[in-house]
Every structure is written in structure tokens, then in C-alpha cells.
Design a protein around this motif. Sequence first.
Motif, PDB file in Angstrom:
ATOM      1  N   ALA A   1      11.000  -3.647   3.875  1.00 53.27           N
ATOM      2  CA  ALA A   1      10.351  -4.634   3.014  1.00 53.27           C
ATOM      3  C   ALA A   1       8.971  -4.168   2.613  1.00 53.27           C
ATOM      4  N   LEU A   2       8.224  -3.537   3.543  1.00 52.54           N
ATOM      5  CA  LEU A   2       6.890  -3.005   3.208  1.00 52.54           C
ATOM      6  C   LEU A   2       6.994  -1.884   2.191  1.00 52.54           C
ATOM      7  N   VAL A   3       7.973  -1.012   2.357  1.00 53.70           N
ATOM      8  CA  VAL A   3       8.156   0.090   1.410  1.00 53.70           C
ATOM      9  C   VAL A   3       8.403  -0.449   0.003  1.00 53.70           C
ATOM     10  N   ARG A   4       9.218  -1.478  -0.093  1.00 46.56           N
ATOM     11  CA  ARG A   4       9.486  -2.080  -1.399  1.00 46.56           C
ATOM     12  C   ARG A   4       8.218  -2.674  -2.011  1.00 46.56           C
ATOM     13  N   LEU A   5       7.384  -3.290  -1.199  1.00 47.84           N
ATOM     14  CA  LEU A   5       6.131  -3.861  -1.709  1.00 47.84           C
ATOM     15  C   LEU A   5       5.199  -2.768  -2.221  1.00 47.84           C
ATOM     16  N   LEU A   6       5.077  -1.665  -1.472  1.00 44.08           N
ATOM     17  CA  LEU A   6       4.213  -0.562  -1.895  1.00 44.08           C
ATOM     18  C   LEU A   6       4.718   0.067  -3.198  1.00 44.08           C
ATOM     19  N   GLU A   7       6.029   0.249  -3.289  1.00 40.38           N
ATOM     20  CA  GLU A   7       6.599   0.838  -4.506  1.00 40.38           C
ATOM     21  C   GLU A   7       6.393  -0.079  -5.701  1.00 40.38           C
ATOM     22  N   GLU A   8       6.584  -1.379  -5.493  1.00 43.99           N
ATOM     23  CA  GLU A   8       6.406  -2.335  -6.593  1.00 43.99           C
ATOM     24  C   GLU A   8       4.953  -2.378  -7.047  1.00 43.99           C
ATOM     25  N   ALA A   9       4.009  -2.339  -6.099  1.00 42.98           N
ATOM     26  CA  ALA A   9       2.589  -2.369  -6.453  1.00 42.98           C
ATOM     27  C   ALA A   9       2.201  -1.118  -7.231  1.00 42.98           C
ATOM     28  N   ASN A  10       2.674   0.066  -6.805  1.00 40.09           N
ATOM     29  CA  ASN A  10       2.375   1.312  -7.530  1.00 40.09           C
ATOM     30  C   ASN A  10       3.011   1.318  -8.917  1.00 40.09           C
ATOM     31  N   ARG A  11       4.183   0.675  -9.045  1.00 38.97           N
ATOM     32  CA  ARG A  11       4.904   0.694 -10.315  1.00 38.97           C
ATOM     33  C   ARG A  11       4.376  -0.347 -11.297  1.00 38.97           C
ATOM     34  N   THR A  12       4.145  -1.580 -10.807  1.00 34.24           N
ATOM     35  CA  THR A  12       3.780  -2.688 -11.712  1.00 34.24           C
ATOM     36  C   THR A  12       2.306  -3.071 -11.629  1.00 34.24           C
ATOM     37  N   GLY A  13       1.613  -2.614 -10.608  1.00 33.14           N
ATOM     38  CA  GLY A  13       0.202  -2.949 -10.469  1.00 33.14           C
ATOM     39  C   GLY A  13      -0.058  -4.069  -9.479  1.00 33.14           C
ATOM     40  N   ALA A  14       0.936  -4.784  -9.037  1.00 33.47           N
ATOM     41  CA  ALA A  14       0.733  -5.876  -8.077  1.00 33.47           C
ATOM     42  C   ALA A  14       2.048  -6.199  -7.386  1.00 33.47           C
ATOM     43  N   ALA A  15       1.943  -6.719  -6.169  1.00 30.86           N
ATOM     44  CA  ALA A  15       3.135  -7.114  -5.417  1.00 30.86           C
ATOM     45  C   ALA A  15       2.726  -8.103  -4.341  1.00 30.86           C
ATOM     46  N   ARG A  16       3.669  -9.009  -4.011  1.00 33.04           N
ATOM     47  CA  ARG A  16       3.444 -10.022  -2.973  1.00 33.04           C
ATOM     48  C   ARG A  16       4.700 -10.143  -2.115  1.00 33.04           C
ATOM     49  N   GLY A  17       4.503 -10.423  -0.820  1.00 31.66           N
ATOM     50  CA  GLY A  17       5.630 -10.612   0.066  1.00 31.66           C
ATOM     51  C   GLY A  17       5.176 -10.985   1.460  1.00 31.66           C
ATOM     52  N   GLU A  18       6.163 -11.177   2.363  1.00 30.12           N
ATOM     53  CA  GLU A  18       5.863 -11.541   3.744  1.00 30.12           C
ATOM     54  C   GLU A  18       6.461 -10.505   4.683  1.00 30.12           C
ATOM     55  N   VAL A  19       5.667 -10.110   5.688  1.00 28.93           N
ATOM     56  CA  VAL A  19       6.127  -9.184   6.721  1.00 28.93           C
ATOM     57  C   VAL A  19       5.598  -9.680   8.060  1.00 28.93           C
ATOM     58  N   CYS A  20       6.000  -9.013   9.126  1.00 30.94           N
ATOM     59  CA  CYS A  20       5.537  -9.371  10.469  1.00 30.94           C
ATOM     60  C   CYS A  20       4.792  -8.184  11.066  1.00 30.94           C
ATOM     61  N   LEU A  21       3.510  -8.383  11.385  1.00 32.08           N
ATOM     62  CA  LEU A  21       2.688  -7.323  11.982  1.00 32.08           C
ATOM     63  C   LEU A  21       2.972  -7.224  13.481  1.00 32.08           C
ATOM     64  N   ARG A  22       2.849  -5.992  13.981  1.00 35.37           N
ATOM     65  CA  ARG A  22       2.946  -5.771  15.425  1.00 35.37           C
ATOM     66  C   ARG A  22       1.668  -5.082  15.855  1.00 35.37           C
ATOM     67  N   SER A  23       0.875  -5.776  16.680  1.00 30.25           N
ATOM     68  CA  SER A  23      -0.426  -5.246  17.072  1.00 30.25           C
ATOM     69  C   SER A  23      -0.278  -4.206  18.168  1.00 30.25           C
ATOM     70  N   ALA A  24      -1.420  -3.560  18.465  1.00 24.47           N
ATOM     71  CA  ALA A  24      -1.422  -2.559  19.528  1.00 24.47           C
ATOM     72  C   ALA A  24      -1.114  -3.183  20.880  1.00 24.47           C
ATOM     73  N   ALA A  25      -1.440  -4.490  20.993  1.00 29.68           N
ATOM     74  CA  ALA A  25      -1.171  -5.179  22.261  1.00 29.68           C
ATOM     75  C   ALA A  25       0.273  -5.660  22.363  1.00 29.68           C
ATOM     76  N   GLY A  26       1.049  -5.473  21.282  1.00 24.05           N
ATOM     77  CA  GLY A  26       2.456  -5.852  21.326  1.00 24.05           C
ATOM     78  C   GLY A  26       2.760  -7.224  20.774  1.00 24.05           C
ATOM     79  N   SER A  27       1.758  -7.986  20.378  1.00 31.08           N
ATOM     80  CA  SER A  27       2.012  -9.316  19.820  1.00 31.08           C
ATOM     81  C   SER A  27       2.494  -9.208  18.384  1.00 31.08           C
ATOM     82  N   HIS A  28       3.166 -10.263  17.918  1.00 26.40           N
ATOM     83  CA  HIS A  28       3.703 -10.296  16.561  1.00 26.40           C
ATOM     84  C   HIS A  28       3.004 -11.379  15.758  1.00 26.40           C
TER      85      HIS A  28
END
Length: 587
Positions: free
Chosen positions: A117-144
Amino acid sequence: MIPGSDPTTLDEARARIRELEARLEESEETLAAIRRGDFDAVVVQAPGGGQQVYTLENADRPYRVLIEQIQEGAFTLGADGALLYGNPRVAAMLASVPEQLIGRFLHEFIDAKERPALVRLLEEANRTGAARGEVCLRSAAGSHLPVHVSLSRLQRGDGAALLCGVLTDLTEQRQHLHELAEANAQLKAQGMERERIEEALRQAQKMEAIGQLTGGIAHDFNNLLTIIRSSVDFLRRPSLPEERRLRYMDAVSDTVDRAAKLTGQLLAFARRQALKPETFQVGACLHEVADMLDTITGARIRVVVEVATVECFVRCDRSQFETALVNIAVNARDAMDGEGCLTLRLTGGLPMPGIRGHVGSRKAFAAVSLTDTGTGMPEEYLARIFEPFFTTKAVGKGTGLGLSQVFGFAKQSGGDVDVESTLGHGTTFTLYLPEVEAAAGAAITSPAPVEATHGGGRRILVVEDNIEVGRFATQILEDLGYDPVWAANAEDALERLGADGGGFDAVFSDVVMPGMGGIVLAEKLRDRLPSLPVLLASGYSHVLARDGDHGFELLHKPYSADQLSRVLRRIIGENSASGPTQKVPPS
């Protein structure tokens, strides 16, 4: 030139303006040069003689402070996806420090299943100039941490592109959604529990009503059966005098009539009575009922009729209508203790108001009201006055079914009944019935009865599934001079009749039977043998109550031998007089 102004002063002002404009333009060019990286710093002579040093750091300081302080995570990605900058909020989201984030790739902080999903957002932003979406971060401490990602492409002067992004923490929003989902589930569960409790309450109320109804019916019928059984026991005595024999026979006959009236009132309340609607003039009918009420109410009650000069017609069962008026009048007589004034009033063309929470109607209704000068009723009685077996009279003074018959008849006839009462000032019952146009030859008087005569050996096919009733019906017909043949069901009857009627002069059939019912049988015979008269008999049928008699003659149980003879003679005589009828295709 402004009059009175000094030319020298104006020239100095203009020169000053040009100087300021030049300095502003110089400042803007200097700031642009710093931002492009053409200079590390610029020294500018201040107006007071001092010097001012402009660098990229102090030129962009206000913007840096804003980015550092906002509660959204701000970051910049290079062309290869590496983090070039992250504000403190991004570092806090990833449980790290800003210095440790620089140079690392953003996908390292994303769950493996969310990286596409992140890859798709990056590709869309590079192609169209903007992109929006939702993802889940994983911190160094292991929390989401669920976040919303907003990316924008930034084109640099050297042709390289950067991606600027903002991360919004969705934890609180997800928590609210979770709480809303739990609250919704609780509401649904509470709603289901409430429906279950309400259904249980309705069932309990139904069982209570059925218990009251059953007890009342059993009490009244047992009283009637006691009279019949005692009378029959006395009639079996061989030495019974003729006078007493006639008295007991009259008692049996009267008791049967009372039992038939009791079941008729029950069916009327339940709106299951098979009605025989006809169009008649209400005013003329009221005058006839008033004459009858003079006898019922007694000499000390004055009956007054107030009818408008404009004729008013309704279509309903006239007999049930008159019975309803009599039932109301009897209650009025008892409320006046046999002395007072009873006023029958007719008003046509009125809309029906809302009654007991039911929506009214703007159509034209005939309003028939009966007003007495009795004791009136308290408010708590008005809500129950039409319930079956509810009565305020002493034991043995009333069954509590009279007003329930009025209610059932009014509802089944497309109207309603209302009641108003004031303690000490009397009661008014108002019966609302839909008003109709006058029909040709609308009935205003009851037709003269047909004289019963001998059957003359005419063949009658009796269709009855009950063995006792079938035997009794054939015995009655034999005693009346007919030649009856008994069929136990409709299928056997059709086989006996064949294609030409089998030599029968009429068919006398019960309505409710296993398999093919009497109405279906009659309709088949109307198509196959249109000239063969059919007489139906029923104590109760939901089909008759819902759809009427379907155009066939109907004899209500219990019927007498005299009633059966009169109806058979009439329909057979009418058929003989009219001759064969043409078969009409069913519509």
C-alpha cells in the motif's frame, strides 16, 4: 501639483519612495539567492549605520519553528525513498529521535503486509503529484500506530524531485469508531431484548384476554345449555301436560336464539361476522328503530329522533346496524335507570375524526349518535367500554358483549364508534359509517318473508362433512317434503352432479369442509351448471367474513327448519320462473 504644496518636498517624497522600492527589490533578490544556495550569507547596511547579516537559517526560521511545533508528523523523502527530514512528531510516532531517522527508508517502519500500500502511494504521488491513504506504522519499540499519509511532490531547481509528507495519528479516531461500534451493538442488543420483552408482554396480555373471553363464553353457554338440557329432560316425560310441553319447547327455541346471538356478537367484535351489505336510507331506518326502541326502553324513557332533511345513504349490513343501535340503547336505558330521554341524531357529510389513536378520514361519513341523560361514566371506563365481557352491571344483568358488537360491526363496515361521557350528565355514542350514493331501489323497509310451503319431492343434494349435521339436515328436508341425497364432501358432490346436474333441483352445502370448501364448490357449479341453485350454510368462515358471500345465498347456523324451507322455496322458485340462465365467464 497640489495647490499650496512645496515642489521641493514632493520631489523628496518621490525620491524616498523609489529608494524604498529599490531596497525591497534588493532584499527579495537577496533572499532568493540565499535560498538557491548562491550565497552562504549576505551583509546589508542598516539605516542607522550598522550592518545586518541574512542567512538561510534566519530567513526560514519562522517556517522551521512552525514545522517543528505542529502536532502532525512532517517529513521529506528523497528520490530513493530515504528520509531526509522528520520533525519531532514523526520521531515520537516512531519511538525514535530525529537524528536516527535521517537516511533510513520509510518502508522500514511499515508492517510488511502494508508495504504494498505504501509503494502504491509513493508511485501515485510521483506520477500525479499527490496521494492520500492509510497505513500502519511499526515503531522501533514494536508498537503499532494507524496513520493517515498525505504526500505531495516537490520539484527542485536541479530537476530532482522530493516527496513532502504529513502523518496524522488515527488512534483516537479508531478508538471513537470502536466505541461507536460497541455502542451500536449494545443498542441493537437492547432493542432485541426490548422486542423480546414486548412480545412476551403481548403474549401475556393475549393469554389474559383469551382467559377472560373463554371464561365469559363458558359461563354464558353453560347457562344456556342448562336451560336446554333441563327442558329436554322434562320433554322426555310421557305424562308431561301439553301446556308445560309447549312451554319447554319454547324455552329451548328461545335459548337457541340467544346462543346464536351470543356467537354473532363474538364474531362481530372479532370482525369475523359474514355481513350482508345493502344500501339504505339511514334516516328512514332510524325512525323504524325508534319505534322499536319505545317498546325496549319503556314508557318512562322518551325517544327523540333528529334527522336532517337531506337524505343520507350508507352501505352495510342493515340487521347488524339495527342491532348495534339496540345494543347502545339498552345500555342507555340501564344508565338512566329506566327514566330519561334518549336522542337519536343523524348528521351526514361529516369527516371522521381520529378515534382512540387511529387516524381519521376526510371522506364523507354518516354520523349516527345516541345521547342519553343517564349517570355517565368515569374516564377509566371509556378506555375499556368496547372490550368483550367488560361490564359495570351487576352479575346476571348483562354479558358485556353488546358494545363489543357495535365496535366490531363499525370496524368491519369501514367506520368506527366513539364515546363521550361526563359523570352526572349522560353519555353520547357516535357511530361513523361511510356515506354512499343512493342506489336504485335502495332498501328502506324490510322485504316481506316468503311463505314456507311443502318441498314437493324436489331433489336436494346435501354436502356436509359432519355426520351428525348431515343426518339432521337430510331428516329436516325429508320432513319438509324434499328428496335429499347426502354427499360427505365437495369432490363426491361434483361426481354425483356430473355434467348435467344429476337430476337435482338445488345444492345445499356447508362452507367449511376439509379439502374443497363450499365456496369453491359453488363457484365450480356456477361455471358448470349456472341454472342450478346453490345454498350455503355456515356458522363461521374467515372467507365469508373477508370477502362476503361471493354472490350466493347464505343461511347462518343455527338455522331452523322454517328458515331452510323458506330459502329453498324462494331460490328454486326464482330459478323456475327465470328459466335457464346463460353461463357467464368468470372475470
